[in-house]
Design an enzyme around this catalytic site. Structure first.
Site, PDB file in Angstrom:
ATOM      1  CG  ASP A   1      -2.066  -0.890   1.180  1.00 18.65           C
ATOM      2  OD1 ASP A   1      -2.108  -1.743   0.272  1.00 18.65           O
ATOM      3  OD2 ASP A   1      -2.950  -0.778   2.057  1.00 18.65           O
TER       4      ASP A   1
ATOM      5  CG  HIS B   1       2.212  -0.071   4.411  1.00 19.29           C
ATOM      6  ND1 HIS B   1       1.961  -1.037   5.370  1.00 19.29           N
ATOM      7  CD2 HIS B   1       1.081   0.660   4.291  1.00 19.29           C
ATOM      8  CE1 HIS B   1       0.715  -0.891   5.811  1.00 19.29           C
ATOM      9  NE2 HIS B   1       0.158   0.126   5.174  1.00 19.29           N
TER      10      HIS B   1
END
Length: 352
Positions: free
Chosen positions: A163, A309
């Protein structure tokens, strides 16, 4: 004391700095999304020039992509919520000056952000309550094949997801590791970063990864109107398609997993497939590469969707954890697939 506001728009960020009376101390400055380090430098220099190195810097709840980097640089970050601000436009935050002056009026009315909670600081309970209240609606969308929290538990398949990028150099380093092992992944990209990281997005497509939608500015979805949510999704899809030369994304991940029954109703009308997760090592909090890898390996089950992430801050620990994660799961007879490969699975209960 000085107060600075950071707003966002289609092309990047604007900064305005005011004094205790709300008067500008310098002309507003604009920075592209690829110049966040320059923006941090500008704020620090402005603070030093006015003998206020502890300047308060304010974002609103539609801006969830800067706080980690800015706090890591030593800036004091605050979040201003809608009651303290003028009405937001359909696309973009309130002006930087309005954010700065909200702090000058009453800093105690704003939430001071902590690195362990980010822009959700002070309202973690609200997020969890909203998710709990959405359980029935989430289950209904899952049953209709429009929401996925994990894949088929009978298959030893897992999906790696990343992400908040693209963010050089970390996104490229993540893809280097994935390429070395021949592993596919799904990247949930933030639109404002796509504009500055088009080469990374093109490489994602070239390597066979799935490029998905994670909104334009990483907002807290329950505070958006329907037109604001649609603009976040549509503008990001356009940016991804333009950068990658491919089709618009069909997968969408809500920032923080935030949702309400109304938000889910709107998402159903807009037609993306909502993707959640069931393994979360909190790599964004930088607990150490070993901790990240151990947490993922301990929590993974058949069908798991693993949340990592590649953007939002220093992701060197995530990069360092990635090879041990891949090698550990391969040794445990798991196969890596994209989330797209899981969307046709007959079974799946959304989890966050």
């Amino acid at each position: 004391m000085l107060y600075s506001g950071v707003s966002w728009g289609a092309t990047g960020y604007e900064v305005e700095v005011v004094d205790r009376e709300g008067r500008r101390v310098a002309p507003p400055a604009r920075f592209g999304a690829d110049r966040v380090d320059d923006m941090i430098g500008f704020l620090r220099e402005t603070g030093r020039a006015h003998a206020d190195p502890a300047m308060a810097t304010v974002v609103d709840s539609t801006n969830g992509v800067l706080d980690g980097r800015m706090m890591a640089a030593g800036l004091e970050m605050y979040r201003a919520d809608p009651p303290a601000l003028p009405e937001r436009p359909v696309f973009g935050s309130v002006p930087a000056g309005a954010l700065a002056r909200a702090a000058a009026r009453d800093l105690s009315a704003l939430a001071r952000l902590e690195r362990t909670s980010g822009t959700q600081t002070g309202r973690e309970d609200v997020l969890l309550a909203d998710i709990a209240a959405s359980a029935d609606r989430t289950a209904a969308l899952t049953g209709a094949g429009r929401c996925l929290g994990h894949g088929d538990r009978s298959r030893r398949e897992v999906a790696l997801t990343f992400d908040d990028g693209p963010l050089p150099p970390y996104t490229g380093q993540v893809m280097d590791v994935l390429e070395r092992y021949g592993v596919p992944a799904t990247f949930f990209c933030v639109g404002i970063n796509v504009e500055a990281g088009s080469q990374e997005v093109a490489r994602m497509r070239e390597q066979g990864h799935t490029v998905a939608n994670h909104t334009w500015s990483h907002p807290f979805l329950p505070e958006l109107t329907r037109p604001q949510l649609a603009a976040q999704i549509d503008r990001t899809s356009e940016a991804v398609a333009g950068a990658s030369g491919g089709a618009a994304p069909t997968l969408f991940r809500p920032p923080y997993g935030s949702r309400t029954p109304q938000v889910l109703d709107w998402l159903e009308e807009m037609d993306p497939t909502v993707v959640l997760w069931d393994v979360e090592p909190d790599d964004w909090s930088m607990p150490g590469a070993d901790v990240i890898a151990r947490t993922v390996l301990a929590g993974t089950r058949p069908g798991s969707i693993i949340l990592l992430h590649d953007g939002g801050g220093d992701r060197s620990q995530t990069v360092g954890a990635l090879a041990p994660i891949i090698e550990g799961l391969l040794a445990d007879d798991y196969t890596f697939v994209s989330v797209e490969d899981m969307t046709t699975a007959p079974e799946g209960v959304a989890a966050c």
